[in-house]
Write a protein that holds these residues in place. Structure first.
Motif, PDB file in Angstrom:
ATOM      1  N   GLN A 193      10.867   6.796   0.177  1.00 48.29           N
ATOM      2  CA  GLN A 193      11.721   6.390   1.289  1.00 48.29           C
ATOM      3  C   GLN A 193      11.240   5.075   1.891  1.00 48.29           C
ATOM      4  OE1 GLN A 193      14.465   8.308   1.019  1.00 48.29           O
ATOM      5  NE2 GLN A 193      15.174   7.035   2.688  1.00 48.29           N
ATOM      6  N   GLU A 194       9.925   4.935   2.036  1.00 53.07           N
ATOM      7  CA  GLU A 194       9.379   3.696   2.589  1.00 53.07           C
ATOM      8  C   GLU A 194       9.577   2.541   1.606  1.00 53.07           C
ATOM      9  OE1 GLU A 194       5.220   1.921   4.515  1.00 53.07           O
ATOM     10  OE2 GLU A 194       5.285   3.975   3.721  1.00 53.07           O
ATOM     11  N   LEU A 195       9.398   2.822   0.315  1.00 49.50           N
ATOM     12  CA  LEU A 195       9.635   1.791  -0.700  1.00 49.50           C
ATOM     13  C   LEU A 195      11.067   1.291  -0.653  1.00 49.50           C
ATOM     14  CD1 LEU A 195       7.837   2.827  -4.030  1.00 49.50           C
ATOM     15  CD2 LEU A 195       7.603   0.667  -2.796  1.00 49.50           C
ATOM     16  N   LYS A 196      12.014   2.221  -0.472  1.00 51.22           N
ATOM     17  CA  LYS A 196      13.434   1.831  -0.394  1.00 51.22           C
ATOM     18  C   LYS A 196      13.648   0.868   0.762  1.00 51.22           C
ATOM     19  CE  LYS A 196      16.658   4.971  -0.753  1.00 51.22           C
ATOM     20  NZ  LYS A 196      17.414   6.238  -0.672  1.00 51.22           N
ATOM     21  N   GLN A 197      13.082   1.187   1.901  1.00 54.27           N
ATOM     22  CA  GLN A 197      13.263   0.317   3.065  1.00 54.27           C
ATOM     23  C   GLN A 197      12.624  -1.052   2.838  1.00 54.27           C
ATOM     24  OE1 GLN A 197      15.255   0.906   5.666  1.00 54.27           O
ATOM     25  NE2 GLN A 197      15.790   2.755   4.532  1.00 54.27           N
ATOM     26  N   LEU A 198      11.420  -1.059   2.274  1.00 49.99           N
ATOM     27  CA  LEU A 198      10.732  -2.332   2.037  1.00 49.99           C
ATOM     28  C   LEU A 198      11.486  -3.175   1.009  1.00 49.99           C
ATOM     29  CD1 LEU A 198       6.999  -1.172   1.977  1.00 49.99           C
ATOM     30  CD2 LEU A 198       8.216  -2.323   3.834  1.00 49.99           C
ATOM     31  N   ALA A 199      12.030  -2.524  -0.022  1.00 49.57           N
ATOM     32  CA  ALA A 199      12.794  -3.261  -1.040  1.00 49.57           C
ATOM     33  C   ALA A 199      14.031  -3.890  -0.423  1.00 49.57           C
ATOM     34  CB  ALA A 199      13.176  -2.325  -2.187  1.00 49.57           C
ATOM     35  N   ARG A 200      14.746  -3.114   0.376  1.00 49.31           N
ATOM     36  CA  ARG A 200      15.964  -3.638   1.016  1.00 49.31           C
ATOM     37  C   ARG A 200      15.628  -4.760   1.992  1.00 49.31           C
ATOM     38  NH1 ARG A 200      20.074   1.425   2.357  1.00 49.31           N
ATOM     39  NH2 ARG A 200      19.911   2.494   0.349  1.00 49.31           N
ATOM     40  N   GLN A 201      14.500  -4.647   2.659  1.00 47.99           N
ATOM     41  CA  GLN A 201      14.113  -5.665   3.634  1.00 47.99           C
ATOM     42  C   GLN A 201      13.523  -6.915   2.982  1.00 47.99           C
ATOM     43  OE1 GLN A 201      11.374  -3.512   6.116  1.00 47.99           O
ATOM     44  NE2 GLN A 201      12.972  -2.104   6.866  1.00 47.99           N
ATOM     45  N   GLY A 202      13.218  -6.840   1.681  1.00 48.11           N
ATOM     46  CA  GLY A 202      12.658  -7.990   0.980  1.00 48.11           C
ATOM     47  C   GLY A 202      11.185  -8.193   1.241  1.00 48.11           C
ATOM     48  N   TYR A 203      10.438  -7.088   1.369  1.00 44.90           N
ATOM     49  CA  TYR A 203       9.019  -7.176   1.724  1.00 44.90           C
ATOM     50  C   TYR A 203       8.241  -8.024   0.723  1.00 44.90           C
ATOM     51  CZ  TYR A 203       4.274  -5.658   2.938  1.00 44.90           C
ATOM     52  OH  TYR A 203       2.942  -5.632   3.301  1.00 44.90           O
ATOM     53  N   TRP A 204       8.521  -7.836  -0.578  1.00 47.40           N
ATOM     54  CA  TRP A 204       7.786  -8.594  -1.598  1.00 47.40           C
ATOM     55  C   TRP A 204       8.604  -9.743  -2.180  1.00 47.40           C
ATOM     56  CZ3 TRP A 204       8.738  -3.250  -2.294  1.00 47.40           C
ATOM     57  CH2 TRP A 204       9.789  -2.930  -3.152  1.00 47.40           C
ATOM     58  N   ALA A 205       9.739 -10.047  -1.569  1.00 47.53           N
ATOM     59  CA  ALA A 205      10.637 -11.061  -2.130  1.00 47.53           C
ATOM     60  C   ALA A 205      10.077 -12.477  -1.998  1.00 47.53           C
ATOM     61  CB  ALA A 205      12.000 -10.985  -1.445  1.00 47.53           C
ATOM     62  N   HIS A 206       9.201 -12.713  -1.038  1.00 44.05           N
ATOM     63  CA  HIS A 206       8.711 -14.068  -0.800  1.00 44.05           C
ATOM     64  C   HIS A 206       7.278 -14.267  -1.304  1.00 44.05           C
ATOM     65  CE1 HIS A 206      12.327 -14.937   1.411  1.00 44.05           C
ATOM     66  NE2 HIS A 206      12.134 -13.862   2.154  1.00 44.05           N
ATOM     67  N   SER A 207       6.825 -13.335  -2.105  1.00 40.49           N
ATOM     68  CA  SER A 207       5.520 -13.495  -2.737  1.00 40.49           C
ATOM     69  C   SER A 207       5.682 -13.277  -4.230  1.00 40.49           C
ATOM     70  CB  SER A 207       4.509 -12.484  -2.174  1.00 40.49           C
ATOM     71  OG  SER A 207       3.320 -12.505  -2.962  1.00 40.49           O
ATOM     72  N   TYR A 208       5.578 -14.357  -4.971  1.00 30.17           N
ATOM     73  CA  TYR A 208       5.750 -14.281  -6.415  1.00 30.17           C
ATOM     74  C   TYR A 208       4.714 -13.329  -7.026  1.00 30.17           C
ATOM     75  CZ  TYR A 208       6.788 -16.057 -11.122  1.00 30.17           C
ATOM     76  OH  TYR A 208       7.168 -16.175 -12.435  1.00 30.17           O
TER      77      TYR A 208
ATOM     78  N   SER B 116       0.804  -1.220   0.000  1.00 29.69           N
ATOM     79  CA  SER B 116       0.000   0.000   0.000  1.00 29.69           C
ATOM     80  C   SER B 116       0.839   1.274   0.000  1.00 29.69           C
ATOM     81  CB  SER B 116      -0.934   0.016   1.219  1.00 29.69           C
ATOM     82  OG  SER B 116      -0.179  -0.083   2.411  1.00 29.69           O
ATOM     83  N   CYS B 117       2.123   1.184   0.342  1.00 34.37           N
ATOM     84  CA  CYS B 117       2.915   2.408   0.503  1.00 34.37           C
ATOM     85  C   CYS B 117       3.183   3.069  -0.851  1.00 34.37           C
ATOM     86  CB  CYS B 117       4.216   2.130   1.236  1.00 34.37           C
ATOM     87  SG  CYS B 117       5.580   1.659   0.177  1.00 34.37           S
ATOM     88  N   THR B 118       3.337   4.391  -0.829  1.00 35.90           N
ATOM     89  CA  THR B 118       3.623   5.149  -2.052  1.00 35.90           C
ATOM     90  C   THR B 118       4.857   6.030  -1.911  1.00 35.90           C
ATOM     91  OG1 THR B 118       2.155   6.926  -1.303  1.00 35.90           O
ATOM     92  CG2 THR B 118       1.194   5.230  -2.748  1.00 35.90           C
ATOM     93  N   GLU B 119       5.336   6.255  -0.705  1.00 35.09           N
ATOM     94  CA  GLU B 119       6.476   7.128  -0.472  1.00 35.09           C
ATOM     95  C   GLU B 119       7.771   6.415  -0.859  1.00 35.09           C
ATOM     96  OE1 GLU B 119       6.463  10.302   0.422  1.00 35.09           O
ATOM     97  OE2 GLU B 119       4.270  10.238   0.389  1.00 35.09           O
TER      98      GLU B 119
END
Length: 553
Positions: A33-48, A28-31
């Motif tokens: 800075q938040e996207l950068k953190q989620l990408a680095r943390q692998g937020y969507w890495a485990h959902s194809y 849901s995020c659009t910012e």
């Protein structure tokens, strides 16, 4: 939980073994800075499924040229371009430089689709002349595309990005080669232990670093490359440098102390990257990558521009075929009273890549020109950078790489004033090898990057700023770019009629008298160095070397 929604291009059996689809389903995020953190943390890495949604969103948001080919263009041209060829026998476009298409768990239909898409891209982008990264990008995007046409559109948007601050992939030989040189510069600065190993085992360290994009776009396993690509789509090209540096750091950690052969080190690194799962997880790789404290994206861009300019001066063009660009110290035409060919090659591997392509040119030798500082200046003026070598009567050898023309000393009206840039460094070769760089490189916490536009009154003494950014010496190490706690951190080089000084603040790295007879060395704030030889020494020989483009001889 529902099974992952793999498309018709993916080998389900291979993917089920490679991916556990356990992650969240929405983002849901659009910012940014938040996207950068989620990408680095692998937020969507485990959902194809979620990764596919995120990729489409991020690629849709890439600012592109006004006319960028879309899915409908692919539908119009694919039949004409592919014809009746079997997809497995389709040739790859010339611009991929014989790069193999990574399988990335694609089935035969998927591997054929990658070839079709690449050929259609070549048709629509005649200005793309060298892009070996593209097969890997297309192969990954095909995973998360509904069909070939959508994958084509996504890849076209990556290529058509027109945001100058958001470079994505190299599209010419000139850009690719300057990226390799920039990577070599970064290794030289931030991975010194690994660099030392590469220099020791490689006949030409530049050729090892020329392979860096292949590590990422081809050798990395799918799960690792996808994690890198997650962050790359959000943050851009600098991510690639960081990850490649992290790979080299891990390679050095694993292989240090083990035998390496000069003719196989490139293959050894490739094999290490292919089997990287034995050593480190994707999360640890990215953690290491972002723990490397690089300077700003702007500074890396300036460095890339400087390297491109150096290559253009050597006649390298946008469309030129791949060729070897290598260190230019040749045994047959090199002679020094102070260092051997091997020692000079070691020094040459430390200098910025844009100068490492040049031949060493003897400017001054005390044995030829006499022991006179005035003659030293006369012989060196007009040359930038220069290399200073000193041999003591105790057979110790030390010296300095000096970024700026010695004529700059004349701007201080006869007084001793410091100039130069943070690319200067000091070193010793005998009795043991040690290099000391600008203190800010190893301790960036001393300062914070400042705006590139600095009032002249606030800048430490250094070379005037050219209006052309590519003309700026030391693109990411110019002292004017940083808020320094005091001027002692930028005392690089100084010269008067009766002395020559390298480094300052709390002492001097090198002090040489006007007769080139006596010298002293000690700790200084600029380089945070140990004495380079006996603290007070007598000089047996002094040499100064310039950097000559072999094409101008």
């Amino acid at each position: 939980m529902d099974p992952p929604g793999y498309n018709c291009f993916v080998d389900r059996d291979k993917m089920d073994a490679a991916v556990q689809d356990l992650g969240p389903k929405e983002l849901s995020c659009t910012e940014l800075q938040e996207l950068k953190q989620l990408a680095r943390q692998g937020y969507w890495a485990h959902s194809y499924a979620l990764r596919g949604k995120v990729y489409q969103r991020l690629i849709r948001d890439i600012p592109c040229r006004t006319v960028t080919p879309d899915a409908s263009v692919y539908s119009d041209i694919v039949g004409k371009i592919v014809g009746k060829h079997s997809t497995s026998s389709l040739p790859l476009p010339e611009f991929v430089d014989n790069t193999q298409v990574p399988s990335y768990c694609l089935n035969p239909r998927g591997e054929g689709a990658v070839r079709k898409i690449l050929l259609c891209i070549a048709n629509q982008f005649p200005d793309v002349s060298f892009c070996p990264a593209l097969p890997a990008v297309v192969a990954l995007l095909l995973h998360y595309s509904a069909d070939e046409a959508q994958c084509f559109e996504s890849a076209c948007r990556v290529l058509a990005c027109n945001d100058p601050s958001r470079k994505l992939v190299d599209q010419s030989f000139l850009a690719f080669e300057s990226s390799c040189m920039t990577f070599g510069d970064l290794v030289n600065k931030y991975c010194q232990a690994a660099h030392k190993l590469m220099v020791a085992v490689s006949e030409d360290v530049l050729q090892v670093y020329a392979d860096w994009q292949r590590w990422l776009f081809g050798e990395l396993p799918l799960s690792y490359f996808a994690r890198v690509f997650d962050v790359f789509l959000v943050e851009g090209y600098k991510v690639l440098y960081r990850v490649a540096l992290a790979i080299l750091k891990f390679f050095h950690k694993v292989r240090a102390g083990q035998p390496l052969e000069s003719d196989s080190v490139k293959q050894d690194i490739r094999a290490f990257v292919r089997d990287i799962a034995k050593t480190v997880s994707p999360e640890k790789l990215l953690e290491k990558a972002f723990a490397i404290r690089l300077f700003s994206r702007k500074e890396i861009q300036l460095l890339q521009m400087a390297n491109e300019k150096a290559l253009k001066q050597k006649g390298i063009t946008v469309k030129q075929k791949r060729q070897f660009v290598h260190l230019a110290v040749h045994a047959e035409n090199f002679h020094s009273e102070i260092v051997s060919v091997k020692e000079m090659r070691d020094i040459w591997s430390w200098v910025p890549e844009r100068f490492a392509l040049c031949q060493p040119l003897l400017l001054f030798s005390s044995l030829q020109h006499g022991y006179s500082l005035t003659r030293f200046y006369f012989q060196c003026e007009g040359h930038e950078p220069t290399l200073l070598l000193i041999k003591t009567t105790q057979k110790e050898v030390c010296g300095a790489y000096l970024s700026t023309d010695w004529s700059e000393r004349n701007k201080f009206g006869g007084k001793v004033g410091f100039f130069g840039t943070g690319e200067c460094f000091v070193f010793r070769l005998q009795p043991e090898v040690q290099r000391y760089e600008w203190v800010v490189i190893k301790h960036p916490e001393l300062t914070k990057p400042m705006s590139l536009e600095v009032p002249a009154a606030l800048s430490p003494p250094c070379r005037p700023v050219s209006s052309d950014p590519a003309d700026r010496l030391s693109p990411f190490l110019a002292a004017r770019h940083f808020n320094l706690p005091s001027k002692t951190e930028s005392m690089f080089m100084a010269g008067g009629n009766d002395c020559l000084i390298i480094g300052g603040g709390g002492g001097q790295a090198l002090y040489i008298d006007g007769d080139l007879n006596r010298g002293r060395t000690g700790h200084c704030d600029t380089f945070n160095n140990q004495p380079l030889c006996s603290e007070n020494f007598l000089i047996a020989a002094v040499e100064a070397w310039g950097f000559q483009d072999p094409d101008t001889q």
